[in-house]
Design a protein around this motif. Structure first.
Motif, PDB file in Angstrom:
ATOM      1  N   LEU A 156       0.823  -1.209   0.000  1.00 46.28           N
ATOM      2  CA  LEU A 156       0.000   0.000   0.000  1.00 46.28           C
ATOM      3  C   LEU A 156       0.859   1.261   0.000  1.00 46.28           C
ATOM      4  O   LEU A 156       0.504   2.268  -0.624  1.00 46.28           O
ATOM      5  N   ARG A 157       1.992   1.214   0.682  1.00 46.52           N
ATOM      6  CA  ARG A 157       2.871   2.385   0.711  1.00 46.52           C
ATOM      7  C   ARG A 157       3.572   2.610  -0.627  1.00 46.52           C
ATOM      8  O   ARG A 157       4.048   3.719  -0.911  1.00 46.52           O
ATOM      9  N   SER A 158       3.646   1.554  -1.446  1.00 49.90           N
ATOM     10  CA  SER A 158       4.274   1.701  -2.763  1.00 49.90           C
ATOM     11  C   SER A 158       3.360   2.390  -3.769  1.00 49.90           C
ATOM     12  O   SER A 158       3.816   2.817  -4.831  1.00 49.90           O
ATOM     13  N   VAL A 159       2.065   2.514  -3.447  1.00 51.07           N
ATOM     14  CA  VAL A 159       1.125   3.194  -4.347  1.00 51.07           C
ATOM     15  C   VAL A 159       1.345   4.705  -4.233  1.00 51.07           C
ATOM     16  O   VAL A 159       1.436   5.238  -3.114  1.00 51.07           O
ATOM     17  N   PRO A 160       1.451   5.421  -5.334  1.00 49.23           N
ATOM     18  CA  PRO A 160       1.653   6.883  -5.265  1.00 49.23           C
ATOM     19  C   PRO A 160       0.575   7.565  -4.431  1.00 49.23           C
ATOM     20  O   PRO A 160      -0.615   7.227  -4.526  1.00 49.23           O
ATOM     21  N   LEU A 183      -6.194  -0.853  -3.111  1.00 47.03           N
ATOM     22  CA  LEU A 183      -5.998  -2.303  -3.207  1.00 47.03           C
ATOM     23  C   LEU A 183      -5.789  -2.768  -4.651  1.00 47.03           C
ATOM     24  O   LEU A 183      -4.902  -3.586  -4.906  1.00 47.03           O
ATOM     25  N   PRO A 184      -6.591  -2.291  -5.636  1.00 49.39           N
ATOM     26  CA  PRO A 184      -6.290  -2.695  -7.022  1.00 49.39           C
ATOM     27  C   PRO A 184      -4.906  -2.255  -7.495  1.00 49.39           C
ATOM     28  O   PRO A 184      -4.231  -2.992  -8.210  1.00 49.39           O
ATOM     29  N   ALA A 185      -4.478  -1.038  -7.096  1.00 52.33           N
ATOM     30  CA  ALA A 185      -3.160  -0.567  -7.517  1.00 52.33           C
ATOM     31  C   ALA A 185      -2.037  -1.360  -6.848  1.00 52.33           C
ATOM     32  O   ALA A 185      -0.974  -1.561  -7.433  1.00 52.33           O
ATOM     33  N   ALA A 186      -2.280  -1.823  -5.619  1.00 53.25           N
ATOM     34  CA  ALA A 186      -1.261  -2.582  -4.888  1.00 53.25           C
ATOM     35  C   ALA A 186      -1.362  -4.078  -5.144  1.00 53.25           C
ATOM     36  O   ALA A 186      -0.555  -4.843  -4.600  1.00 53.25           O
ATOM     37  N   LEU A 187      -2.323  -4.501  -5.968  1.00 55.13           N
ATOM     38  CA  LEU A 187      -2.581  -5.926  -6.154  1.00 55.13           C
ATOM     39  C   LEU A 187      -1.371  -6.717  -6.649  1.00 55.13           C
ATOM     40  O   LEU A 187      -1.097  -7.818  -6.135  1.00 55.13           O
ATOM     41  N   PRO A 188      -0.603  -6.241  -7.636  1.00 51.93           N
ATOM     42  CA  PRO A 188       0.565  -7.025  -8.074  1.00 51.93           C
ATOM     43  C   PRO A 188       1.557  -7.318  -6.951  1.00 51.93           C
ATOM     44  O   PRO A 188       2.054  -8.438  -6.819  1.00 51.93           O
ATOM     45  N   ILE A 272       3.589 -15.185 -12.964  1.00 55.93           N
ATOM     46  CA  ILE A 272       3.526 -14.678 -14.341  1.00 55.93           C
ATOM     47  C   ILE A 272       2.300 -13.792 -14.564  1.00 55.93           C
ATOM     48  O   ILE A 272       2.427 -12.674 -15.089  1.00 55.93           O
ATOM     49  N   PRO A 273       1.078 -14.224 -14.181  1.00 58.67           N
ATOM     50  CA  PRO A 273      -0.069 -13.302 -14.317  1.00 58.67           C
ATOM     51  C   PRO A 273       0.103 -12.021 -13.503  1.00 58.67           C
ATOM     52  O   PRO A 273      -0.358 -10.955 -13.913  1.00 58.67           O
ATOM     53  N   SER A 274       0.797 -12.132 -12.342  1.00 58.43           N
ATOM     54  CA  SER A 274       1.033 -10.932 -11.533  1.00 58.43           C
ATOM     55  C   SER A 274       1.917  -9.938 -12.269  1.00 58.43           C
ATOM     56  O   SER A 274       1.658  -8.728 -12.251  1.00 58.43           O
ATOM     57  N   ARG A 275       2.959 -10.421 -12.944  1.00 57.39           N
ATOM     58  CA  ARG A 275       3.828  -9.528 -13.710  1.00 57.39           C
ATOM     59  C   ARG A 275       3.068  -8.887 -14.865  1.00 57.39           C
ATOM     60  O   ARG A 275       3.251  -7.698 -15.160  1.00 57.39           O
ATOM     61  N   ILE A 276       2.233  -9.664 -15.551  1.00 56.55           N
ATOM     62  CA  ILE A 276       1.444  -9.124 -16.663  1.00 56.55           C
ATOM     63  C   ILE A 276       0.489  -8.034 -16.169  1.00 56.55           C
ATOM     64  O   ILE A 276       0.354  -6.970 -16.775  1.00 56.55           O
ATOM     65  N   LEU A 277      -0.161  -8.309 -15.021  1.00 60.78           N
ATOM     66  CA  LEU A 277      -1.074  -7.332 -14.443  1.00 60.78           C
ATOM     67  C   LEU A 277      -0.339  -6.068 -14.026  1.00 60.78           C
ATOM     68  O   LEU A 277      -0.833  -4.949 -14.226  1.00 60.78           O
ATOM     69  N   GLN A 278       0.858  -6.231 -13.457  1.00 66.67           N
ATOM     70  CA  GLN A 278       1.646  -5.078 -13.033  1.00 66.67           C
ATOM     71  C   GLN A 278       2.028  -4.204 -14.223  1.00 66.67           C
ATOM     72  O   GLN A 278       1.995  -2.973 -14.137  1.00 66.67           O
ATOM     73  N   LYS A 279       2.398  -4.823 -15.347  1.00 61.51           N
ATOM     74  CA  LYS A 279       2.749  -4.049 -16.537  1.00 61.51           C
ATOM     75  C   LYS A 279       1.539  -3.295 -17.086  1.00 61.51           C
ATOM     76  O   LYS A 279       1.654  -2.154 -17.533  1.00 61.51           O
ATOM     77  N   LEU A 281      -1.106  -2.272 -15.353  1.00 61.34           N
ATOM     78  CA  LEU A 281      -1.483  -1.192 -14.446  1.00 61.34           C
ATOM     79  C   LEU A 281      -0.496  -0.032 -14.487  1.00 61.34           C
ATOM     80  O   LEU A 281      -0.871   1.122 -14.270  1.00 61.34           O
ATOM     81  N   SER A 282       0.784  -0.348 -14.770  1.00 62.64           N
ATOM     82  CA  SER A 282       1.797   0.701 -14.807  1.00 62.64           C
ATOM     83  C   SER A 282       2.001   1.276 -16.199  1.00 62.64           C
ATOM     84  O   SER A 282       2.892   2.091 -16.418  1.00 62.64           O
ATOM     85  N   GLY A 283       1.208   0.818 -17.174  1.00 63.96           N
ATOM     86  CA  GLY A 283       1.313   1.346 -18.521  1.00 63.96           C
ATOM     87  C   GLY A 283       2.552   0.910 -19.249  1.00 63.96           C
ATOM     88  O   GLY A 283       3.069   1.641 -20.101  1.00 63.96           O
ATOM     89  N   GLY A 284       3.088  -0.284 -18.856  1.00 63.29           N
ATOM     90  CA  GLY A 284       4.251  -0.806 -19.540  1.00 63.29           C
ATOM     91  C   GLY A 284       5.577  -0.341 -18.988  1.00 63.29           C
ATOM     92  O   GLY A 284       6.627  -0.609 -19.551  1.00 63.29           O
TER      93      GLY A 284
END
Length: 291
Positions: A156-160, A183-188, A272-279, A281-284
């Motif tokens: 949660l602290r890593s979310v801007p 929570l969605p932003a911190a999900l990965p 692997i799905p977590s990395r895909i989701l992180q990319k 959400l972060s716009g690549g």
């Protein structure tokens, strides 16, 4: 000695350290899989164990490993994530919250066998659950809780902070901002932490020896949470130390290889799905954690 020379020496040292660790891990993988893969078969993976005769399988133990893991996460995830949200969003900076954080840090470093003895006294004896799947899962959830609290807080602290401020500025309540934004932003990051916790729980043996027992039900699969629940990790310990079967070494080698493969597959299926989701959400890019 110049700063450039010092930098080169330090860089070379870290490279050598990393290569040494990778070689060590590769040696472990080759040794375990090389000895265990020849022992694996469909009969071994799905069959029932034998106490005296050779040729037993590990099907019930493999089932119990995932059953206990599922129940332990069912207990620990709501409490761990809820405590992490409280410490990050609602708790004020005072001596009480500092004490909570110190306690969480201390609990996360407690040896697992201490949790096992505590679970034996509390769930097996005091609550009368005896050696059972539910007792092992409850004790395992206590092991998971401190790590989940810290993982949630850090995620949660890593979310801007701008996400939180923008959500509140648009008129959302705290709970709405937490549920729909933070929570969605911190999900990965949360998924990564949960994966690490689950992988550790799959390989845990000290806790489950004292709470889930070293035997399995006559029925397979047995969904009764009060049945004894020997897991693959505890079975590996048992066949190496006390088993009477003539092929105990072969069973141990196959169990070790199967446990390693299960943990690797489990981490890949979630990682692997977590990395895909992180990319996505972060716009690549990986700048999502910048403040």
């Amino acid at each position: 000695m110049t700063s450039k020379t010092t930098d080169r020496i330090a860089t070379g040292f870290f490279w050598l350290t990393g290569i040494a660790i990778m070689l060590l891990l590769a040696w472990f993988l080759i040794r375990i899989l090389g000895d265990g893969l020849p022992q694996l078969s469909w009969k071994f993976i799905t069959g029932k164990p034998q106490e005296i005769m050779a040729g037993g399988g590990v099907g019930p133990m493999l089932f119990n490993s995932f059953y206990i893991l599922f129940l332990s996460l069912l207990f620990s995830l709501p409490i761990g994530i809820g405590a992490g949200v409280y410490l990050t969003i609602y708790a004020k900076q005072n001596k009480f919250t500092d004490f909570i954080r110190i306690s969480v840090e201390a609990l996360s470093s407690v040896p697992s066998i201490v949790f096992g003895l505590f679970g034996f006294l509390l769930f097996v004896n005091l609550f009368g659950l005896k050696f059972s799947i539910i007792g092992g899962a409850a004790t395992l959830s206590l092991l998971n809780l401190p790590v989940l609290v810290r993982v949630t807080e850090e995620a949660l602290r890593s979310v801007p902070e701008s996400y939180w401020e923008a959500s509140l500025a648009l008129g959302s309540t705290r709970w709405q901002a937490i549920r729909k934004v933070l929570l969605p932003a911190a999900l990965p990051n949360l998924i990564t932490g949960i994966t690490l916790v689950a992988g550790r729980a799959l390989g845990e043996s000290a806790i489950l020896i004292y709470t889930a027992g070293l035997s399995v039900s006559r029925f397979f699969p047995d969904w009764n949470p009060l049945a004894m629940g020997e897991t693959l990790a505890t079975h590996l310990w048992y066949v190496q130390s006390e088993a009477l079967v003539p092929d105990a070494k072969q069973i141990a080698k196959g169990s070790a290889a199967l446990l390693l493969i299960v943990v690797l597959i489990f981490n890949l299926l979630i990682g692997i799905p977590s990395r895909i989701l992180q990319k996505r959400l972060s716009g690549g890019n990986n700048r999502g954690g910048e403040k």
